[in-house]
Design a protein around this motif. Structure first.
Motif, PDB file in Angstrom:
ATOM      1  N   GLU A 177       0.830  -1.202   0.000  1.00  0.00           N
ATOM      2  CA  GLU A 177       0.000   0.000   0.000  1.00  0.00           C
ATOM      3  C   GLU A 177       0.868   1.256   0.000  1.00  0.00           C
ATOM      4  N   LEU A 235       2.497   1.719  -3.523  1.00  0.00           N
ATOM      5  CA  LEU A 235       1.564   2.250  -4.517  1.00  0.00           C
ATOM      6  C   LEU A 235       1.270   3.723  -4.264  1.00  0.00           C
ATOM      7  N   ALA A 236       1.139   4.094  -2.986  1.00  0.00           N
ATOM      8  CA  ALA A 236       0.869   5.493  -2.660  1.00  0.00           C
ATOM      9  C   ALA A 236       2.048   6.383  -3.025  1.00  0.00           C
ATOM     10  N   SER A 237       3.281   5.894  -2.803  1.00  0.00           N
ATOM     11  CA  SER A 237       4.461   6.684  -3.138  1.00  0.00           C
ATOM     12  C   SER A 237       4.613   6.881  -4.640  1.00  0.00           C
ATOM     13  N   LEU A 238       4.093   5.942  -5.424  1.00  0.00           N
ATOM     14  CA  LEU A 238       4.154   6.052  -6.882  1.00  0.00           C
ATOM     15  C   LEU A 238       2.968   6.806  -7.466  1.00  0.00           C
ATOM     16  N   GLY A 239       2.071   7.257  -6.594  1.00  0.00           N
ATOM     17  CA  GLY A 239       0.899   7.979  -7.060  1.00  0.00           C
ATOM     18  C   GLY A 239      -0.154   7.096  -7.695  1.00  0.00           C
ATOM     19  N   LEU A 240      -0.133   5.806  -7.375  1.00  0.00           N
ATOM     20  CA  LEU A 240      -1.084   4.861  -7.942  1.00  0.00           C
ATOM     21  C   LEU A 240      -2.205   4.584  -6.947  1.00  0.00           C
ATOM     22  N   PRO A 241      -3.361   4.134  -7.426  1.00  0.00           N
ATOM     23  CA  PRO A 241      -4.448   3.779  -6.496  1.00  0.00           C
ATOM     24  C   PRO A 241      -4.018   2.642  -5.577  1.00  0.00           C
ATOM     25  N   THR A 242      -4.315   2.774  -4.313  1.00  0.00           N
ATOM     26  CA  THR A 242      -3.932   1.760  -3.335  1.00  0.00           C
ATOM     27  C   THR A 242      -5.026   0.709  -3.190  1.00  0.00           C
TER      28      THR A 242
END
Length: 242
Positions: A129, A132-139
């Motif tokens: 999680e 994904l958040a660090s990559l700007g993707l939906p978690t």
């Protein structure tokens, strides 16, 4: 289903020796079982023992450089209980999933365990999680999911992948029994929980419910104050100064 197709195609192209294929399959099943055990622990132990975190009777232990918190001790007891359950009552469940619902080959069994484990891992991994958040993707939400539904879905996927022949091999009566368990289990648990709490409260005089008053947070006070001032502003807006 995709993983099963990829493995079948890889075996067809590489054409490994029979002994090598058997050795690799056994190793893969062991590794998949380890991953599955980890995923079940990550997803399931918190759902059960998490209720007792606030009421844990243990204290933090420190031995040299090692320290074990009260929560970790609580989860250790839960892990031991899971292991005892595996050695006592899990055989019939394993036989139902592994052979009673659909006869699985070693390769299909590997795919089922890996697929089931990946689903549990995706919904319980805080590291994933954060990544994904660090990559700007939906978690992916960290939610408790049913391991039995995941593994049964994997088995059904293997059967459907084999076409009409696989569909005929699925024992739909067994599937119906499993599905009925999914419906009746929460109902039975609710009735048992109600009866036990009723007895504890009315026979032993113990408090079983603590009313929760969230109180007014600063944001709630600000919003309520703004809402209260709106009618006053509306009343005064029509007044003109003398």
């Amino acid at each position: 289903m995709l993983l099963y197709k990829l493995l079948v195609e890889w075996i067809r192209l590489s054409q490994p020796h029979l002994l090598s294929l058997d050795r690799n399959t056994r190793t893969g099943l062991i590794l998949a079982g380890i991953f599955g055990s980890y995923a079940i622990g990550a997803n399931g132990i918190g759902n059960v023992m998490g209720f007792f975190v606030e009421a844990s009777p243990f204290r933090d232990l420190t031995v040299g450089r090692f320290s074990v918190s009260s929560v970790e001790q609580l989860f250790l007891i839960g892990a031991i209980a899971v292991a005892v359950g595996v050695y006592t009552y899990s055989r019939r469940v394993m036989m139902t999933v592994g052979d009673g619902l659909l006869a699985l080959s070693p390769l299909a069994a590997f795919v089922v365990v890996v697929s089931h484990s990946l689903v549990l891992f995706l919904f319980s991994s805080t590291a994933l999680e954060s990544l994904l958040a660090s990559l700007g993707l939906p978690t992916i939400p960290l939610l408790p999911v049913s391991g039995s539904q995941a593994v049964v879905g994997s088995v059904l996927g293997i059967g459907l992948l084999q076409g009409l022949k696989g569909v005929r091999q699925i024992r739909w009566g067994v599937l119906g029994g499993i599905a009925s368990g999914w419906v009746t289990t929460p109902l039975i648990a609710a009735v048992i929980g109600f009866v036990l709490l009723f007895v504890v409260q009315n026979v032993f005089g113990q408090e079983v419910f603590l009313p929760h008053d969230p109180g007014l947070t600063p944001s709630a006070i600000e919003s309520s104050s703004g809402a209260a001032l709106l009618p006053v502003a509306g009343m005064t807006s029509g007044l003109t100064p003398p």
